[in-house]
Design a protein around this motif. Structure first.
Motif, PDB file in Angstrom:
ATOM      1  N   LYS A  88      46.461  -1.216  47.502  1.00 42.75           N
ATOM      2  CA  LYS A  88      47.320   0.183  47.129  1.00 42.75           C
ATOM      3  C   LYS A  88      47.161   1.387  47.849  1.00 42.75           C
ATOM      4  O   LYS A  88      47.575   2.372  46.993  1.00 42.75           O
ATOM      5  CB  LYS A  88      46.908   0.162  45.348  1.00 42.75           C
ATOM      6  CG  LYS A  88      47.065  -1.161  44.538  1.00 42.75           C
ATOM      7  CD  LYS A  88      46.984  -0.840  43.046  1.00 42.75           C
ATOM      8  CE  LYS A  88      47.511  -2.221  42.138  1.00 42.75           C
ATOM      9  NZ  LYS A  88      47.152  -1.682  40.685  1.00 42.75           N
ATOM     10  N   ARG A  89      46.962   1.406  48.720  1.00 42.94           N
ATOM     11  CA  ARG A  89      46.682   2.683  49.749  1.00 42.94           C
ATOM     12  C   ARG A  89      47.987   2.679  50.446  1.00 42.94           C
ATOM     13  O   ARG A  89      48.633   1.673  51.007  1.00 42.94           O
ATOM     14  CB  ARG A  89      45.550   2.505  50.837  1.00 42.94           C
ATOM     15  CG  ARG A  89      44.350   2.413  50.004  1.00 42.94           C
ATOM     16  CD  ARG A  89      43.156   1.977  51.060  1.00 42.94           C
ATOM     17  NE  ARG A  89      43.507   1.037  51.987  1.00 42.94           N
ATOM     18  CZ  ARG A  89      42.383   0.488  52.767  1.00 42.94           C
ATOM     19  NH1 ARG A  89      41.487   1.192  52.739  1.00 42.94           N
ATOM     20  NH2 ARG A  89      42.803  -0.515  53.402  1.00 42.94           N
ATOM     21  N   ARG A  90      48.625   3.708  50.324  1.00 37.42           N
ATOM     22  CA  ARG A  90      50.006   4.146  50.971  1.00 37.42           C
ATOM     23  C   ARG A  90      50.007   3.844  52.405  1.00 37.42           C
ATOM     24  O   ARG A  90      48.924   4.484  52.878  1.00 37.42           O
ATOM     25  CB  ARG A  90      50.456   5.686  50.416  1.00 37.42           C
ATOM     26  CG  ARG A  90      50.825   5.822  49.060  1.00 37.42           C
ATOM     27  CD  ARG A  90      51.293   7.050  48.727  1.00 37.42           C
ATOM     28  NE  ARG A  90      52.547   7.666  49.164  1.00 37.42           N
ATOM     29  CZ  ARG A  90      53.034   8.614  49.191  1.00 37.42           C
ATOM     30  NH1 ARG A  90      52.500   9.254  48.264  1.00 37.42           N
ATOM     31  NH2 ARG A  90      53.978   8.914  49.813  1.00 37.42           N
ATOM     32  N   LEU A  91      50.985   3.312  52.858  1.00 37.78           N
ATOM     33  CA  LEU A  91      50.932   3.136  54.455  1.00 37.78           C
ATOM     34  C   LEU A  91      52.038   4.317  55.131  1.00 37.78           C
ATOM     35  O   LEU A  91      51.870   4.336  56.250  1.00 37.78           O
ATOM     36  CB  LEU A  91      51.379   1.623  54.621  1.00 37.78           C
ATOM     37  CG  LEU A  91      50.842   0.709  54.093  1.00 37.78           C
ATOM     38  CD1 LEU A  91      51.084  -0.681  54.345  1.00 37.78           C
ATOM     39  CD2 LEU A  91      48.980   0.799  54.618  1.00 37.78           C
ATOM     40  N   ILE A  92      52.694   4.959  54.514  1.00 39.52           N
ATOM     41  CA  ILE A  92      53.631   5.851  55.090  1.00 39.52           C
ATOM     42  C   ILE A  92      53.966   7.169  54.073  1.00 39.52           C
ATOM     43  O   ILE A  92      53.986   7.037  52.899  1.00 39.52           O
ATOM     44  CB  ILE A  92      55.119   5.317  55.424  1.00 39.52           C
ATOM     45  CG1 ILE A  92      55.802   6.287  56.301  1.00 39.52           C
ATOM     46  CG2 ILE A  92      55.502   4.502  54.173  1.00 39.52           C
ATOM     47  CD1 ILE A  92      56.911   5.510  56.918  1.00 39.52           C
ATOM     48  N   PHE A  93      53.503   8.323  54.646  1.00 39.26           N
ATOM     49  CA  PHE A  93      53.502   9.700  53.807  1.00 39.26           C
ATOM     50  C   PHE A  93      53.472  10.716  54.725  1.00 39.26           C
ATOM     51  O   PHE A  93      53.461  10.338  55.803  1.00 39.26           O
ATOM     52  CB  PHE A  93      52.301   9.550  52.999  1.00 39.26           C
ATOM     53  CG  PHE A  93      51.134   8.819  53.898  1.00 39.26           C
ATOM     54  CD1 PHE A  93      50.469   9.916  54.840  1.00 39.26           C
ATOM     55  CD2 PHE A  93      50.442   7.755  53.745  1.00 39.26           C
ATOM     56  CE1 PHE A  93      49.273   9.493  55.682  1.00 39.26           C
ATOM     57  CE2 PHE A  93      49.257   7.429  54.616  1.00 39.26           C
ATOM     58  CZ  PHE A  93      48.821   8.307  55.384  1.00 39.26           C
TER      59      PHE A  93
END
Length: 438
Positions: A121-126
């Motif tokens: 659940k770690r964001r990959l694009i931000f």
């Protein structure tokens, strides 16, 4: 054919999801046809996209997949298209329910960047790190201006708005010069060190700390804060930073039980906020944590009333609320601001706010779209990551049903709406849609 829409949320939004450089790679290397809406404010000129092999066109109705950065006005949605943008609907945000409802009415699909995550659940694009960069620059400017109006001249008064620097390289060079002046002359004769506290240690906080590092602060552990915060410049550096983790923000309600991070995430009701004990030692608080209503707040209205009314003004002068959750972890954040007017003062006596930096209360920096202040660097990083996702997104058959939609798991879990229906993981949003329709 894929489309890149023109950003139209406000005059500050100059970012792009895909840069001309990466469009060129997609056109020449992946043989994709790219259509771009013209824009007078986009950080990269229209001509750069034409040179990259894209076609300029107002009409994106022929594009099966349309990329943007921010929300799309409901009236501009193309029937049946698949969209990729920051939707801000996953929490049931009331102000975006009309847009979500219209997407469904038109049979559209929606992929939300915020929900593109790995298996943990770690964001990959931000844009988190970029928000930290711009937010810290604005926070430094705010403390410099606040000190100036109280008659304290410091080199920090020279800091400009983040958007006033042509690029991040120029900003870094200027702030390093400010730091050199502080190192030579301090901040003011006889003053304590200026202490910056950072809540959180993720991408946003990391970006903010990188900017403060240009001024060469000394980092201390939280345990040393009470003693270091009262030393004179003769025995301490002019600038000090301290980073707070979850165990510094809350304490177990049951006496004698140790802090447990996973338990706190799973059962925050077992913990009470204790962050206010750190506030007397801070000059500036930089808030960079993810927050939901089930977690305790960091700064409350009650603390502000106790601290600013009926006694000497507290040490805390500025809160750089980069997270900018309205009445969230910083309960004093009553509104979001814009880059050219980034600050307001919370007035405890009136439970109200006043634009600017003057008044009996803390200055709150609460720009809610900080990465747009450094649009070139923000876009270049974002596009470099998104480019690798374009091919699977463009190659998917968006006419297939959801179960047959062939996407990598990190992209499929970000599909909030498919062909006008909420994806299984997001059916909980139906309640928010129904609440907003009454």
């Amino acid at each position: 054919m894929i489309g890149i829409r023109r950003e139209d949320k406000n005059r500050w939004e100059r970012r792009v999801p895909l840069t001309p450089e990466n469009v060129s790679v997609l056109v020449s290397g992946q043989h994709l046809e790219v259509r771009v809406q013209p824009s007078p404010i986009r950080v990269f000129p229209d001509s750069a996209y034409v040179d990259a092999g894209a076609t300029l066109a107002e009409d994106l109705s022929g594009c099966r997949l349309i990329f943007g950065v921010k929300e799309v006005p409901p009236a501009l949605l193309v029937p049946g298209a698949a969209y990729v943008f920051f939707a801000h609907v996953a929490k049931g945000q009331e102000h975006n329910m009309p847009m979500l409802r219209r997407l469904m009415e038109l049979g559209c699909s929606l992929v939300d960047y915020e929900k593109i995550t790995d298996d943990r659940k770690r964001r990959l694009i931000f844009f988190g790190r970029h928000a930290g960069w711009a937010g810290m620059i604005e926070t430094l400017r705010a403390i410099g201006q606040r000190l100036s109006v109280t008659g304290v001249a410091t080199p920090l008064s020279e800091v400009r708005h983040a958007y006033q620097y042509p690029d991040l390289k120029v900003a870094k060079e200027h702030l390093e010069g400010v730091g050199q002046k502080i190192a030579r002359s301090g901040l003011s004769a006889g003053r304590r060190p200026m202490v910056f506290g950072f809540s959180g240690y993720g991408n946003v906080s990391t970006g903010a700390q990188e900017v403060l590092e240009w001024l060469k602060p000394v980092e201390i552990p939280v345990a040393d804060l009470p003693s270091v915060g009262v030393k004179t410049p003769a025995s301490a550096a002019p600038l000090v930073k301290v980073v707070f983790h979850e165990e510094h923000l809350v304490e177990r309600r049951e006496p004698g039980r140790p802090f447990d991070l996973q338990e706190y995430y799973d059962n925050p009701e077992r913990y009470a906020g204790c962050f206010e004990k750190h506030l007397p030692y801070l000059d500036v608080l930089v808030n960079a944590i993810y927050w939901e209503p089930r977690y305790p707040r960091l700064v409350t209205r009650e603390w502000a009333r106790r601290s600013y009314l009926g006694g000497p003004a507290p040490r805390l002068k500025v809160i750089g609320d980069i997270s900018c959750d309205i009445e969230g972890s910083i309960e004093l954040t009553l509104k979001a601001t814009e880059p050219d007017n980034p600050c307001f003062v919370y007035l405890p006596a009136e439970d109200a706010i006043r634009d600017g930096i003057e008044g009996n209360g803390p200055v709150i920096m609460a720009v809610d779209n900080l990465p747009c202040e450094i649009p070139r660097e923000s876009s270049q990083y974002f596009s470099s990551v998104l480019r690798e996702m374009v091919l699977p997104l463009s190659g998917a058959d968006w006419r297939a049903d959801f179960e047959s939609l062939d996407l990598p798991s990190h992209l499929k879990r970000a599909v909030i709406v498919h062909k006008g229906e909420l994806a299984p993981s997001y059916r909980y949003l139906q309640k928010s849609l129904e609440a907003g329709s009454h």
